[in-house]
Design a protein around this motif. Structure first.
Motif, PDB file in Angstrom:
ATOM      1  N   VAL B 417      -1.098  -3.959  -4.078  1.00  0.00           N
ATOM      2  CA  VAL B 417      -2.019  -4.058  -2.948  1.00  0.00           C
ATOM      3  C   VAL B 417      -1.280  -3.775  -1.638  1.00  0.00           C
ATOM      4  O   VAL B 417      -1.750  -3.009  -0.797  1.00  0.00           O
ATOM      5  CB  VAL B 417      -2.674  -5.456  -2.904  1.00  0.00           C
ATOM      6  N   ALA B 418      -0.092  -4.376  -1.480  1.00  0.00           N
ATOM      7  CA  ALA B 418       0.669  -4.188  -0.241  1.00  0.00           C
ATOM      8  C   ALA B 418       1.037  -2.730  -0.033  1.00  0.00           C
ATOM      9  O   ALA B 418       0.929  -2.192   1.072  1.00  0.00           O
ATOM     10  CB  ALA B 418       1.931  -5.048  -0.271  1.00  0.00           C
ATOM     11  N   LEU B 419       1.467  -2.070  -1.100  1.00  0.00           N
ATOM     12  CA  LEU B 419       1.823  -0.656  -0.985  1.00  0.00           C
ATOM     13  C   LEU B 419       0.605   0.182  -0.626  1.00  0.00           C
ATOM     14  O   LEU B 419       0.684   1.092   0.201  1.00  0.00           O
ATOM     15  CB  LEU B 419       2.434  -0.150  -2.299  1.00  0.00           C
ATOM     16  N   GLY B 420      -0.524  -0.128  -1.256  1.00  0.00           N
ATOM     17  CA  GLY B 420      -1.744   0.620  -0.964  1.00  0.00           C
ATOM     18  C   GLY B 420      -2.174   0.444   0.484  1.00  0.00           C
ATOM     19  O   GLY B 420      -2.481   1.417   1.178  1.00  0.00           O
ATOM     20  N   VAL B 421      -2.135  -0.787   0.968  1.00  0.00           N
ATOM     21  CA  VAL B 421      -2.545  -1.053   2.345  1.00  0.00           C
ATOM     22  C   VAL B 421      -1.564  -0.420   3.327  1.00  0.00           C
ATOM     23  O   VAL B 421      -1.954   0.145   4.350  1.00  0.00           O
ATOM     24  CB  VAL B 421      -2.656  -2.583   2.581  1.00  0.00           C
ATOM     25  N   ALA B 422      -0.266  -0.485   3.015  1.00  0.00           N
ATOM     26  CA  ALA B 422       0.749   0.068   3.928  1.00  0.00           C
ATOM     27  C   ALA B 422       0.601   1.569   4.078  1.00  0.00           C
ATOM     28  O   ALA B 422       0.837   2.131   5.141  1.00  0.00           O
ATOM     29  CB  ALA B 422       2.147  -0.269   3.408  1.00  0.00           C
ATOM     30  N   ARG B 423       0.200   2.267   3.019  1.00  0.00           N
ATOM     31  CA  ARG B 423       0.109   3.725   3.079  1.00  0.00           C
ATOM     32  C   ARG B 423      -1.228   4.206   3.617  1.00  0.00           C
ATOM     33  O   ARG B 423      -1.376   5.358   3.968  1.00  0.00           O
ATOM     34  CB  ARG B 423       0.269   4.345   1.678  1.00  0.00           C
ATOM     35  N   ALA B 424      -2.238   3.316   3.619  1.00  0.00           N
ATOM     36  CA  ALA B 424      -3.586   3.766   3.994  1.00  0.00           C
ATOM     37  C   ALA B 424      -3.781   3.694   5.508  1.00  0.00           C
ATOM     38  O   ALA B 424      -2.989   3.087   6.215  1.00  0.00           O
ATOM     39  CB  ALA B 424      -4.629   2.894   3.296  1.00  0.00           C
ATOM     40  N   ASP B 425      -4.859   4.328   5.947  1.00  0.00           N
ATOM     41  CA  ASP B 425      -5.203   4.330   7.370  1.00  0.00           C
ATOM     42  C   ASP B 425      -5.617   2.957   7.855  1.00  0.00           C
ATOM     43  O   ASP B 425      -5.383   2.591   9.007  1.00  0.00           O
ATOM     44  CB  ASP B 425      -6.400   5.274   7.588  1.00  0.00           C
ATOM     45  N   ASN B 426      -6.302   2.230   6.984  1.00  0.00           N
ATOM     46  CA  ASN B 426      -6.770   0.898   7.370  1.00  0.00           C
ATOM     47  C   ASN B 426      -6.775   0.009   6.137  1.00  0.00           C
ATOM     48  O   ASN B 426      -6.751   0.497   5.007  1.00  0.00           O
ATOM     49  CB  ASN B 426      -8.181   0.985   7.994  1.00  0.00           C
ATOM     50  N   PRO B 427      -6.806  -1.309   6.350  1.00  0.00           N
ATOM     51  CA  PRO B 427      -6.723  -2.236   5.207  1.00  0.00           C
ATOM     52  C   PRO B 427      -7.831  -2.014   4.189  1.00  0.00           C
ATOM     53  O   PRO B 427      -7.603  -2.114   2.985  1.00  0.00           O
ATOM     54  CB  PRO B 427      -6.852  -3.618   5.863  1.00  0.00           C
TER      55      PRO B 427
END
Lengths: 242, 852
Positions: B417-427
């Protein structure tokens, strides 16, 4: 120094409980050489595991040097093993990725002791493997592997040595030499030896035989000295003392 | 135990396992490489954009309008600025036919008429060198090299634009801010001096011209003060302005989006690698049970045991991640050449320590957290194993609910989840991505479990022995069914999704001929040219399929509220109508029936029968109506060349914009615009070899302002553009395949020893090499087929979601590409399986028994 008090070990088998050991009690004084014998399935390996702190009984207790092993955690029992107990197994149980020297060093390193390599080298020399220290277990014969195992077992100057069928995988001549080594250790260093075997002839080399059958002690008797004296072991034996 | 002793023991004990551990850890190398390459490239490009922002704009600030001339207040302001020492340069851009009289060839081109001084920053590079500085010296033109090819011309030839003639002085090598692929799509560029623009006679009624004025500000007038002074006047006149930071922002936003898209692939690769690590380390743990039992006998605590093997995993993970980082840096140097057609700047490639460091850290973390899962089970190995050996599964089994295992599992989930959120434009996007990954893993996991359970039930005694053995491999203890199906399924999922999206995007942009088979369009046809052009076309034996009037106009008011008021309402943050619609020049038509490319979705299309006194009716495109928040019955007042024309919205239409014919946002009732100044678009059916170029030449000769497009040419141009996009897509697909292979290797080779032992035993019992091979083949065929099938199903769902939510286009599953991908992955799985088990075939039973 080693006391078994009403040791009982049960396992769940299907919908009923199977008792492998029932109410086993005895005391082994310091410096004794005791053999535990019995046919296959008599519970002798289970008894060895309980005495060595490798397992916990269903009922009863094991007291080693005044410490009740059954009340200790697994890690605390491991530490105690590292301090006071040595093992010799039928299948040698050397770590295959370590050399002979490194195998012998392991108990010392686990206790954080300095000078482990020098001590290990000395022990291997004394069991006659001074020139094979850098060999891996698969480069050694059965007898040589067992000698490495004995050197390892003595690296922490144990108070108590457990030997589980130590000659089971060896030819008779090699096996005899191993037993001589153990006898000498018992005599010279005062290490208490508990030998588990199904071989009566081997058991008669001990001072006392505890017989098991169907999980109970059926006899516990001293061994009559044999007519012939026991041949002295090689001169290396005294050096295995502290 | 001292730390040094622990390290030494860990290192020694890893002797025979290093190569295997490295193989498992290499699963993450490609993922790390992808992330490092993508992040480094994005940083390089953003820095280059930042450094070249003023060169991209050509000045400190620019203003743009499509009006024929600036309103008076703006002209006055520009005059006063000129007197304050502000440098001004103008670029007027429009489309027109370029003709080379020598060859007779003509091509629709992008004409840019520039005044002296442009650009104030950056350099336009030409061939021969230095021609840009000589452009204003006379009737000279600088052209795209592709135009010379298209017109079979060379430097020195005469180029005709409308009624004016120029000498081709050289070709353009580099124009800052221009994206090569966009230039290829929109037509070759032609630069001429601005003072000859009237002479061309091309700027007529309805011509679409964009005038951009670029400024160079003196030190006495900083940018913010300039904006402060000019903004009210510019907003009043609905004129946009652009600063270098806005240019930089727009470009970096695009680069960010590209990075995010590519980063998703890299992240998935990394997580896939983590699964490979877990699978491999699981097998590694099985092999270490005996050693751990001995260590426990000799006095090692569970913590010491875990530390020893965790250290091994850390070192190998560090090596795997480092290899990946190095590979990523190497890839980074190659990316600009692959993406050069899509970049507006020259990218200076340098190593980005932050990107490398982050890639390394993330890779190491993923390797560790996935390795930890099987490693913590080693704590449960009892020293009793030295006396009595239990099965591997029993030896590792701990308490029913082990808090440490729960923590580790939680750690894995939180990491994803953290990796996905860190790479995405928004949470939200990041959580969505993580959920999608989780869903894909769950589906693949469930499918693998179902295969294992199903295989046990389905197998029949009547089946051939080799098939039964192969099927039994799927559910035997210590099988790798889950890991292999996960790795395979994910690889197929990624690849197939890429191809599905590509197929649907290509379908969307395919330009289609209409039912009446028009293949040439003529536009910018003035009202008095329409009939003569029609006659010229027919005289050459061709058919005029359609003649469509076009009236340019702007919105003056909606429901009585003026655009100026609506614009200020927007500024105050009220619920807004789309700003672009309030500023835009609409090019509308008039007719009293729908055409084949339209479908009425609401209301009733006007049929011309409304009373003369009533307000004329209009039909609006559905999407535009939504943007403008229009409802049926709303009134729109139009400014048609200064005349106010009120209308009422009576229907919405869905327009098929891919059809090759004029389509319109707004269609008026005929009577509303019949008398308005207009221009025309003519569609013609022109057949025969070289007929189209010949007709185009004749038309340009007689009507220099009329432009034309050949459908074949459009298709070729679109095809060329899509070819380059397809290359990038195929690169991504290939990368997806490459990512899956080490993971597959890891999962399959983890059970190599068991396979070897089993195969050898079979040979001892009398099985031939062929029979043993067929057993392995049937196992991997089944694994490959199931993994691929589940992956394809997931890819159809994933591609649909992308087309629906991101591209907002209809979706149609592409069967053939997906089957191709599935076949390829099955082949890969079988090859890897047979390759890792080749010792079974090569060694004698005795030799293999000794090793096993």
């Amino acid at each position: 120094m080693l006391q078994a008090r009403q040791l009982t070990k049960e396992y769940q088998s299907g919908d009923h409980r199977l008792a492998v050991l029932r109410d086993v009690s005895f005391t082994i004084p310091d410096g004794a050489f005791v053999a535990v014998v019995g046919p296959s399935g008599s519970g002798k390996t289970t008894l060895l595991g309980l005495l060595a702190g490798l397992d916990v009984p269903s009922h009863g207790s094991v007291v080693l040097d005044g410490k009740d092993l059954t009340s200790l955690s697994e890690d605390r029992r491991a530490q105690l093993r590292g301090e006071k107990v040595g093992f010799v197994f039928q299948s040698f149980q050397l770590i295959p990725t370590l050399t002979a020297l490194e195998n012998v060093q392991v108990p010392l390193e686990l206790r954080g002791e300095n000078g482990a390599p020098a001590r290990a080298r000395e022990l291997l020399t004394r069991v006659g493997l001074g020139d094979r220290v850098d060999h891996f277990p698969n480069q050694l014969s059965g007898g040589e592997q067992q000698r490495v195992a004995i050197a390892r077992a003595f690296s922490n100057s144990p108070r108590l040595l457990f030997a589980d069928e130590p000659t089971g995988n060896l030819d008779s001549e090699t096996g005899a030499r191993i037993v001589e080594l153990l006898e000498t250790l018992n005599r010279e260093s005062g290490t208490t030896i508990v030998l588990v075997t199904h071989d009566l002839a081997l058991a008669r080399r001990a001072q006392r035989i505890i017989r098991l059958a169907d999980g109970v002690v059926v006899s516990d008797t001293p061994v009559e000295p044999a007519g012939e004296p026991i041949e002295p072991a090689s001169a290396i034996a005294p050096a295995l003392r502290d | 135990m001292h730390a040094r002793q622990l390290l030494r023991l860990a290192w020694r004990e890893s002797r025979t396992a290093r190569r295997r551990l490295l193989l498992y850890m290499s699963s993450i190398s490609l993922g790390v490489a992808a992330l490092v390459a993508i992040d480094s490239f994005a940083s390089n490009t953003q820095r280059s954009v930042r450094e070249q922002a003023r060169a991209l704009l050509g000045g400190d600030i620019s203003i743009t309008t499509r009006l024929p001339s600036y309103p008076t207040p703006i002209i006055l302001a520009l005059d006063s600025l000129h007197h304050e020492g502000v440098g001004l340069a103008q670029v007027s851009t429009f489309a027109s036919m370029a003709l080379v009289p020598r060859t007779g060839a003509t091509r629709l081109s992008q004409i840019r008429a520039v005044t002296p001084g442009y650009p104030f920053y950056g350099e336009i590079v030409t061939s021969p060198a230095g021609e840009w500085s000589r452009l204003q010296a006379g009737r000279r033109a600088l052209v795209d090299p592709t135009l010379l090819v298209a017109l079979d011309a060379h430097v020195g030839d005469t180029l005709t634009l409308g009624f004016a003639k120029f000498v081709i002085a050289g070709t353009l090598v580099n124009v800052p801010g221009d994206i090569a692929i966009a230039a290829a799509a929109m037509g070759p560029r032609v630069y001429i001096p601005e003072r000859y623009i009237r002479e061309t006679g091309l700027l007529l009624f309805g011509s679409r011209v964009e005038h951009e004025t670029v400024f160079k500000l003196p030190p006495s007038l900083p940018l913010q003060r300039f904006i402060y002074r000019m903004r009210p006047r510019l907003e009043q006149a609905s004129i946009r302005y652009r600063t270098p930071s806005q240019t930089e922002f727009n470009l970096t936003e695009s680069i960010d989006q590209l990075r995010d898209f590519l980063g998703v692939i890299g992240l998935v690769a990394l997580l896939l690698g983590g699964i490979g690590v877990a699978s491999g380390v699981n097998a590694f743990v099985m092999r270490k049970i005996d050693t751990v039992a001995i260590l426990r006998c000799l006095g090692a605590t569970s913590r010491q045991v875990l530390a020893i093997y965790l250290l091994q995993a850390v070192v190998m993970g560090l090596i795997g991640a480092s290899v990946g980082a190095l590979l990523g840096v190497a890839l980074q140097f190659g990316l600009p050449s692959v993406l050069t057609d899509f970049l507006p700047v020259d990218v200076k490639v340098t190593v980005e320590p932050t990107a490398v460091g982050m890639g390394l850290l993330v890779g190491l973390w993923v390797a560790l957290v996935f390795a930890l899962r099987p490693l913590v089970a080693l704590r449960n190995v009892s020293p009793l194993q030295t006396l009595r050996r239990e099965s591997d599964a029993d030896a590792l089994r701990g308490a029913r609910v082990d808090p440490v295992r729960v923590l580790v599992a939680l750690g894995i989930v939180l990491s994803v989840v953290a990796l996905g959120v860190a790479r995405a434009d928004n949470p939200r996007q990041g959580l969505g991505f993580s959920a999608a990954i989780g869903l894909a893993v769950a589906v693949l996991f469930a499918a693998a479990t179902a295969l294992s359970l199903g295989a046990r039930r389905v197998v029949r005694p009547s089946w051939p022995f080799v098939l039964r053995q192969g099927v039994a491999s799927l559910y035997r203890p210590g099988n790798q069914t889950r890991a292999v199906v996960l790795a395979l399924g994910f690889g197929v999922f990624l690849m197939s999704t890429v191809y599905q999206v590509q197929h649907n995007l290509l379908r969307t942009v395919n330009v289609k001929l209409d039912a009446s088979r028009a293949n040439v369009v003529f536009f910018d046809v003035q009202e008095d040219q329409s009939a003569p052009l029609d006659s010229l076309i027919r005289a050459q034996g061709f058919t005029v399929v359609q003649r469509t009037p076009i009236v340019p106009m702007k919105i003056a008011a909606i429901n009585g509220v003026s655009t100026a008021q609506m614009t200020s309402d927007t500024a105050r943050g009220r619920r807004r109508r789309a700003g672009w619609a309030l500023r835009r020049e609409f090019r509308s038509t008039f007719r009293d029936s729908v055409v084949a490319s339209e479908r009425v979705t609401a209301g009733r299309f006007h049929t011309g029968g409304s009373p003369v006194a009533a307000i004329p009716e209009v039909s609006v495109d559905k999407g535009v109506a939504e943007d403008m928040r229009l409802a049926l019955g709303d009134t729109i007042t139009w400014d048609v060349q200064g005349v106010r024309v009120p209308t009422r919205v009576t229907s919405f239409r869905e327009v098929n914009w891919t059809r090759f014919e004029p389509n319109f946002f707004v269609v008026f009732e005929r009577r509303a615009l019949e008398d308005a100044p207009k221009q025309y678009v003519l569609l013609a059916d022109v057949r025969g070899p070289a007929a189209v170029p010949r007709l185009q030449r004749d038309v340009v000769s007689r009507f220099p302002n009329v432009s034309s497009l050949d459908l074949t040419l459009i298709q070729q141009t679109v095809g060329r553009v899509l070819d380059r996009v397809t290359t990038a897509i195929r690169f991504m697909a290939g990368l997806s395949l490459a990512l899956g292979i080490p993971v597959l290797f890891s999962a399959v080779s983890a059970t190599r020893r068991e396979r070897l032992r089993e195969g050898v035993l079979l040979k001892v019992l009398g099985a031939t090499r062929r029979q043993v091979g067929r057993i392995m083949l049937s196992e991997y065929l089944l694994l490959g087929a199931l993994g691929s099938l589940v992956g394809i199903v997931l890819s159809v769902g994933g591609a649909w979601a992308l087309m629906h939510f991101v591209f907002r286009q209809p979706f149609q599953p592409a069967v053939l590409p997906s089957l191709g991908v599935a076949a390829l992955m099955i082949l890969v799985a079988v090859s890897i399986g047979l390759l890792t088990g080749r010792d079974v075939f090569q060694e004698t039973p005795m030799a293999a028994l000794r090793e096993a």
